[in-house]
Scaffold this active site. Sequence first.
Site, short mmCIF file in Angstrom:
data_model
loop_
_atom_site.label_atom_id
_atom_site.label_comp_id
_atom_site.label_asym_id
_atom_site.label_seq_id
_atom_site.Cartn_x
_atom_site.Cartn_y
_atom_site.Cartn_z
N PHE A 111 0.82 -1.23 0.00
CA PHE A 111 0.00 0.00 0.00
C PHE A 111 0.85 1.27 0.00
CE2 PHE A 111 -2.66 -3.33 1.74
CZ PHE A 111 -3.84 -3.16 1.02
N LYS A 128 -6.57 -5.07 -1.93
CA LYS A 128 -5.70 -4.13 -2.63
C LYS A 128 -6.47 -3.40 -3.74
CE LYS A 128 -2.29 -1.96 -4.29
NZ LYS A 128 -1.72 -0.79 -3.63
N CYS A 163 -0.41 2.75 -10.58
CA CYS A 163 -1.37 1.87 -9.91
C CYS A 163 -2.83 2.15 -10.23
CB CYS A 163 -1.15 1.94 -8.40
SG CYS A 163 0.44 1.22 -7.93
#
Length: 441
Positions: A155, A210, A266
Amino acid sequence: MKITIVGSGYVGLVTGACLSDVGIDVTCVDVDQNKIDNLEKGILPIFEPGLDQIVNRNSKKGRLKFSTDLRGSIVDSQAVFIAVGTPPGDNGDADLKYVLEVSDQIGKLMNDYLVVITKSTVPVNTAEKVRIVISNALKERKKYFDFDIVSNPEFLKEGAAINDFMNPDRIVVGLDSIKAKQVIDKIYRPFTLNGNPIIYMDIPSAEMTKYASNAMLATRISFMNDIANLSELVGADVNMVRKGMGSDPRIGSKFLYPGIGYGGSCFPKDVKALARKGQEKGHPMRILEAVELVNEDQKILLFNKIKKHFGGDISKKTIAFWGLSFKPKTDDMREAPSVVIAKLLLKEGANIRAYDPVAMEEAKHELGDTIRYCKSELEAIQGADALALITEWAEFRLPNWDEIGKLMANKVVFDGRNLYNVTDFKDHGFDYYGIGTKNNH
Ligand code: NAD
């Protein structure tokens, strides 16, 4: 304790460096010989505040090594982290090519019980694929070493990665074995001494956590961009709206900043991959599909504002860019809105003079010599017809508008991050455009 990290990019390098800093013997492996040669010389492939000190400190102590040879490092490792890239494939799904390649190598090379930890962001059920690939490779060798698969999504925030790793809000771990849990407990004990929790769960839930987290953050950004654009049309100021909303503890003030769209390595790919998974499972993720569409539009918003200001003709106009990276404190240019905006401006005949404190070398991979790279923010605005604030680096926060006005050919600022306020320009004769703000037009 000895650990191997496969993939020495952002995540692998930060993970390896931080684990070595608490005394673990780490080898970071990569297929990129050049990257490994440079790391051995202390040259890092990325800009990340504080990372070079940790890498150099632990390399000198011999606790952090770099290698292209997985065979050599896996031999006496108790755990292997997989931290290779999972870029979007042609259909938006995460491409697992690298993860499965590494899994196959692990199966071919391991010679004792091993905990295999996926740190790469991978779709739900990837752990099962990893398990099968390793089992098949072992079967081919007629070796039956025991191993466990663990999902441990990362993270970290680029630009604050060291602090995020060293002082995590939480460490999410999906596993189905007590033996693996003991190894994970040992690896992360130094990082949980201050009470930071490890949240244990089953493997698919960890993989999903996630994607759900990144999708939620991207949703907040697109939601606020939509609110900002409507605010502008109805005469509201999103800066005020944001403060009013964020003071509600159920909403919170983080990630409520409108801008020129999310980028980076991401959010874009993870939103795409989760939406793709929904389609595959017959459950279209309608919110996420909208999040993506809003983001695509938002990336061209500044271009549209610039073009409109100049009456539709920007040929031969010179636009200064302050910032190029997708966010401050990183040189990461992956999916950066600056590239989209620059290409649109260039296509219509504009010239660009850009300055970014760290991302200009990376930007050259995306934009080559189509734009002019300047040594300072003041050099960038020399003779410019407009200034576009692209990345909110701290050093752009308090410019001397009088000095800047004298250097520019035309006094207009397009603020892609709402770093400034229309009142900042009151006595300086600038036109100002923010995102969803009350402008002077
Ligand atoms: P990256 O592109 O910076 O690094 C990946 C590295 O893996 C590269 O150096 C590449 O050479 C190496 N590699 C590829 N195949 C290999 C192989 N077979 N053996 C050894 N090395 C190999 O990627 P990244 O940004 O570190 O991301 C890695 C994963 O972590 C992705 O799944 C990403 O989604 C996830 N992630 C990234 C971030 C971030 O902020 N960058 C945060 C959280 C999660």
